[in-house]
Design a protein around this motif. Structure first.
Motif, PDB file in Angstrom:
ATOM      1  N   PHE A  31     -18.863  28.099  23.354  1.00  0.00           N
ATOM      2  CA  PHE A  31     -19.929  28.142  22.890  1.00  0.00           C
ATOM      3  C   PHE A  31     -20.534  27.124  23.457  1.00  0.00           C
ATOM      4  CE2 PHE A  31     -18.268  25.542  20.143  1.00  0.00           C
ATOM      5  CZ  PHE A  31     -19.130  25.404  19.120  1.00  0.00           C
ATOM      6  N   GLN A  32     -22.563  27.414  23.780  1.00  0.00           N
ATOM      7  CA  GLN A  32     -22.822  26.493  24.167  1.00  0.00           C
ATOM      8  C   GLN A  32     -22.902  25.142  23.698  1.00  0.00           C
ATOM      9  OE1 GLN A  32     -26.612  28.009  26.306  1.00  0.00           O
ATOM     10  NE2 GLN A  32     -25.592  29.065  27.491  1.00  0.00           N
ATOM     11  N   ASN A  33     -22.432  23.630  24.315  1.00  0.00           N
ATOM     12  CA  ASN A  33     -22.862  22.595  23.228  1.00  0.00           C
ATOM     13  C   ASN A  33     -23.721  21.179  24.154  1.00  0.00           C
ATOM     14  OD1 ASN A  33     -20.150  21.328  23.772  1.00  0.00           O
ATOM     15  ND2 ASN A  33     -19.990  22.911  23.271  1.00  0.00           N
ATOM     16  N   GLU A  34     -23.832  20.519  23.667  1.00  0.00           N
ATOM     17  CA  GLU A  34     -24.257  19.173  24.198  1.00  0.00           C
ATOM     18  C   GLU A  34     -22.850  18.537  23.574  1.00  0.00           C
ATOM     19  OE1 GLU A  34     -27.687  17.702  24.158  1.00  0.00           O
ATOM     20  OE2 GLU A  34     -28.875  19.444  24.540  1.00  0.00           O
ATOM     21  N   ASP A 130     -13.125  28.032  19.456  1.00  0.00           N
ATOM     22  CA  ASP A 130     -14.268  29.136  19.427  1.00  0.00           C
ATOM     23  C   ASP A 130     -14.426  29.445  18.448  1.00  0.00           C
ATOM     24  OD1 ASP A 130     -14.552  28.989  22.369  1.00  0.00           O
ATOM     25  OD2 ASP A 130     -12.061  29.938  21.885  1.00  0.00           O
ATOM     26  N   SER A 131     -13.729  29.496  17.269  1.00  0.00           N
ATOM     27  CA  SER A 131     -14.084  29.838  16.174  1.00  0.00           C
ATOM     28  C   SER A 131     -15.292  29.231  15.343  1.00  0.00           C
ATOM     29  CB  SER A 131     -12.848  29.649  15.021  1.00  0.00           C
ATOM     30  OG  SER A 131     -11.406  30.317  15.108  1.00  0.00           O
ATOM     31  N   LEU A 132     -15.177  27.446  15.448  1.00  0.00           N
ATOM     32  CA  LEU A 132     -16.233  27.144  14.756  1.00  0.00           C
ATOM     33  C   LEU A 132     -17.722  26.982  15.553  1.00  0.00           C
ATOM     34  CD1 LEU A 132     -17.049  24.087  13.390  1.00  0.00           C
ATOM     35  CD2 LEU A 132     -17.538  23.056  15.944  1.00  0.00           C
ATOM     36  N   GLY A 133     -17.701  27.700  16.949  1.00  0.00           N
ATOM     37  CA  GLY A 133     -18.614  27.810  17.489  1.00  0.00           C
ATOM     38  C   GLY A 133     -19.239  29.274  17.319  1.00  0.00           C
ATOM     39  N   ASP A 134     -17.911  30.182  17.028  1.00  0.00           N
ATOM     40  CA  ASP A 134     -18.898  31.361  16.702  1.00  0.00           C
ATOM     41  C   ASP A 134     -19.522  31.392  15.370  1.00  0.00           C
ATOM     42  OD1 ASP A 134     -18.300  34.588  16.471  1.00  0.00           O
ATOM     43  OD2 ASP A 134     -16.697  34.628  15.012  1.00  0.00           O
ATOM     44  N   PHE A 135     -18.726  31.060  14.194  1.00  0.00           N
ATOM     45  CA  PHE A 135     -19.247  31.002  13.032  1.00  0.00           C
ATOM     46  C   PHE A 135     -20.420  30.312  12.466  1.00  0.00           C
ATOM     47  CE2 PHE A 135     -19.849  28.555   9.214  1.00  0.00           C
ATOM     48  CZ  PHE A 135     -20.333  29.667   7.596  1.00  0.00           C
ATOM     49  N   TRP A 136     -20.784  28.673  13.545  1.00  0.00           N
ATOM     50  CA  TRP A 136     -21.860  27.919  13.458  1.00  0.00           C
ATOM     51  C   TRP A 136     -23.164  28.849  14.520  1.00  0.00           C
ATOM     52  CZ3 TRP A 136     -22.854  26.127   9.569  1.00  0.00           C
ATOM     53  CH2 TRP A 136     -21.941  25.079   8.367  1.00  0.00           C
ATOM     54  N   ILE A 137     -22.551  29.136  15.481  1.00  0.00           N
ATOM     55  CA  ILE A 137     -23.278  29.586  16.458  1.00  0.00           C
ATOM     56  C   ILE A 137     -24.156  31.343  15.819  1.00  0.00           C
ATOM     57  CG2 ILE A 137     -24.805  29.998  18.472  1.00  0.00           C
ATOM     58  CD1 ILE A 137     -24.423  27.507  17.586  1.00  0.00           C
ATOM     59  N   ASN A 138     -23.319  31.924  15.815  1.00  0.00           N
ATOM     60  CA  ASN A 138     -23.748  33.733  15.645  1.00  0.00           C
ATOM     61  C   ASN A 138     -24.049  34.220  13.747  1.00  0.00           C
ATOM     62  OD1 ASN A 138     -23.474  34.497  18.075  1.00  0.00           O
ATOM     63  ND2 ASN A 138     -21.063  34.366  18.323  1.00  0.00           N
ATOM     64  N   TRP A 139     -22.966  33.536  13.529  1.00  0.00           N
ATOM     65  CA  TRP A 139     -23.010  33.559  11.984  1.00  0.00           C
ATOM     66  C   TRP A 139     -24.220  33.053  10.396  1.00  0.00           C
ATOM     67  CZ3 TRP A 139     -22.139  38.943  11.092  1.00  0.00           C
ATOM     68  CH2 TRP A 139     -21.190  39.181  12.192  1.00  0.00           C
TER      69      TRP A 139
END
Length: 148
Positions: A31-34, A130-139
């Protein structure tokens, strides 16, 4: 926040090896992040309040916070975030080597959004991010800059 936007992540961690591991894991995550990091509670408070050398930093979307940081500790940062009207909606995820239930209870008492024991190896770090990004960005839905 759409998943095309960059998620601004603030890591508050004093261990240089862990900081390097976090940075590498974020680079390889899906996931894209700064990514921003500070090494102690004083710098964390200054970053979050945009004071001293942090006047031009963005407001983070997520805070990853170690509880064992100098000089006053991560719980001090957590309390200040969750009692500040401009910061309290930012999700704060405690990431600690501690498995002490008292630390977990204290984190949730001060309104941490999650308590996670630090992954033990690089592959686990990648999977975690990857899980962090999936949860906080997609859900999860995160509030923007709009005031209530």
């Amino acid at each position: 926040m759409s998943d095309l936007e960059f998620t601004k992540i603030l890591l508050v961690e004093d261990n240089p090896a862990d900081i390097r591991l976090f940075k590498e894991a974020f680079k390889e995550s899906n996931f894209q992040n700064e990514f921003y990091s500070v090494k102690n509670s004083s710098d964390a408070n200054n970053f979050l309040n945009r004071q001293e050398k942090y006047t031009n930093v963005p407001k983070p979307d997520i805070i990853l916070l170690d509880i064992n940081i100098p000089p006053t500790g991560g719980f001090d940062v957590l309390k200040k975030v969750k009692t500040n009207d401009h910061l309290k909606l930012i999700p704060v995820i405690i990431i600690s080597a501690s498995r002490n239930e008292r630390d977990m209870l204290c984190a949730y008492h001060y309104h941490a959004n999650a308590f996670i024991v630090k992954p033990s190896d690089y592959n686990s770090f990648i999977k975690f991010f990857d899980s962090l990004g999936d949860f906080w960005i997609n859900w999860a839905r995160l509030p923007g800059e709009m005031e209530i």
